[in-house]
Enzyme design. Sequence first.
Site, mmCIF file in Angstrom:
data_model
loop_
_atom_site.group_PDB
_atom_site.id
_atom_site.type_symbol
_atom_site.label_atom_id
_atom_site.label_comp_id
_atom_site.label_asym_id
_atom_site.label_seq_id
_atom_site.Cartn_x
_atom_site.Cartn_y
_atom_site.Cartn_z
ATOM 1 C CB CYS A 1 -3.844 -8.227 21.846
ATOM 2 S SG CYS A 1 -2.601 -7.275 20.988
ATOM 3 C CG HIS B 1 -0.390 -0.070 2.530
ATOM 4 N ND1 HIS B 1 0.404 0.937 3.023
ATOM 5 C CD2 HIS B 1 -0.467 -0.994 3.512
ATOM 6 C CE1 HIS B 1 0.780 0.640 4.252
ATOM 7 N NE2 HIS B 1 0.281 -0.542 4.570
ATOM 8 C CG HIS C 1 4.007 -1.223 2.331
ATOM 9 N ND1 HIS C 1 2.933 -1.956 1.888
ATOM 10 C CD2 HIS C 1 4.139 -1.521 3.641
ATOM 11 C CE1 HIS C 1 2.445 -2.686 2.880
ATOM 12 N NE2 HIS C 1 3.163 -2.422 3.962
ATOM 13 C CG HIS D 1 -3.078 -7.886 16.879
ATOM 14 N ND1 HIS D 1 -1.919 -7.709 17.592
ATOM 15 C CD2 HIS D 1 -2.759 -7.750 15.573
ATOM 16 C CE1 HIS D 1 -0.920 -7.494 16.748
ATOM 17 N NE2 HIS D 1 -1.401 -7.510 15.523
ATOM 18 C CB CYS E 1 1.839 -9.436 19.397
ATOM 19 S SG CYS E 1 0.696 -8.105 19.764
ATOM 20 C CB CYS F 1 -1.212 -11.554 21.052
ATOM 21 S SG CYS F 1 -2.027 -10.836 19.608
ATOM 22 C CE LYS G 1 -4.077 2.416 12.381
ATOM 23 N NZ LYS G 1 -3.894 1.684 13.599
ATOM 24 C CE LYS H 1 -6.401 -7.049 4.004
ATOM 25 N NZ LYS H 1 -5.992 -8.382 4.445
HETATM 26 ZN ZN ZN Z 1 -1.546 -8.621 19.490
#
Ligand code: ZN
Length: 518
Positions: free
Chosen positions: A144, A19, A22, A147, A130, A127, A298, A301
């Site tokens: 988490c 994206h 990057h 996530h 992570c 997690c 932000k 997706k």
């Molecule tokens: Zn996580």
Amino acid sequence: MSRAYYVTTPIYYVNAEPHIGHAYTFCVADSLARFHQMRGASSWVVTGTDEHGEKIVEAAAAAGLAPSEFSDRVSARFRAAWDEVGLTANRFVRTTDADHRRNVQAILQRVHDEGWVELREYDGLYCVGCERFLTDRDLLDGRCRDHERVPEKRRESNYFFLMSRAFGWLREHIERHPDFIRPARYRNETLAMLRDESGLGDLSISRPKHRLAWGIELPFDPDHVCYVWFDALISYLTGAGYPDDPGFPARWDAVEHLIAKDILKPHAIFWPTMLHAAGIAPPRHVSVHGYWNVEGRKMSKSLGNVLSPHDVATRYGFEGFRYATLREMSFGLDADLRDAALIERINADLANNLGNLVSRTLRLVERLCGGRIPEPAREAIGSPERELEALAAEVVARVDALMAGLEIHRTLEEIFRLVGAANRLLDLRAPWKAAKEPGGDAVVRTTLHATCEAIRVTALLLGAFLPAACGEILSRVGAAETLEAARLPDDAAWGRLVPGAPTRTGDALFPRLEARKD
Ligand SMILES: [Zn+2]
């Protein structure tokens, strides 16, 4: 041997598509490499893909593929995305490459032999997002923070890298090298993490193979594979030709890692301590940029607002996008990608200011000077011409000073002072009118010579940031040097154009873009 300059983008995790976040990092890397190359360094650019770990196994399973097939596919998509927009690297490292695997195992063995590794029983909340055990501060309402998923309870034996032993050394290194981690806010953030060591501790660097087989085997225990971050960071050594390439020492001595702020901890804490334990010098610079939001939100997706390099190349032309983002983001801070702002930036700076200067100057040279660089007339050089020449020299020096502090947006702003001044000289002297007046020929020749010089110097200064357009501008304005062969500051000295050299007009360099109607 010439001085080296080595710049890296992060190697991108293959659980997502390429994206513009990057792409922005790669544009900065490419610009810095070109900038240093033009100043006599031998530049080396490395990017790549990070392909091991549990998240890849999950994503591959979801796609119905083996991890290796899945990685091949996504890695190829990254490569194709960069090819499409003309971003090239000297080495594209895949963490599944054989030489990389050898390097990871050699470094693991070395830190193990030097007593930096210890096997510990671990019992905690893990997690998968992570890819590590979480601490209390990673949790919010039992999930988490990053996530938003409930971690799993796990008990397993892990090898730990005794990173905390090197924290004293690292703190001192950061204090002695103020530009090691930059901008300063991230240096301060790193020092704050080190002050509060309870959030850091030692680093688990292995995963038992019975749970995760997709990784690089530990050379001292075949029942475990290497933790993804430990593996991924070593790609920066692999990319520079570690250990045997004769170019490696000079590259490593000048390495600059470009990262986004979310991966500060691995780069500012894990990586230098790993290198320290392996007896390798820490990187020269870890340079940290902010996030790109899209229209104030932000990129994600779920919001469906993730833009690909292809999307922006289609909308703005990739060089227009590259210029506008380099100009809009103050390096280190978050920035907002707004379509209206990008269009305005591209139209104002590139189409109206630079594009217009080049096209009207070269049309006038064609019409009034037979399409050849005119000889200036000494008696027609007045203070406006002398001021333009002095400004060019000032801008050349200012650009180097600003770039030393990674102030890319201010560098571009500075270069455009020269463009604006050249346009004003053209308006002031109005060679199209002077040509009709008796004795006006001296004014025509002198003015157009000066604006052609300003265009040439501008193209040299902007060349690192807008390479395709500036290569074309140098060729149209009859410059003796190509962008690739040009060396600064020498070639940016005023008066290098040779009177009589042929110039050329052509299509609009930067067509005006239309704002979206909605
Ligand atoms: Zn996580």
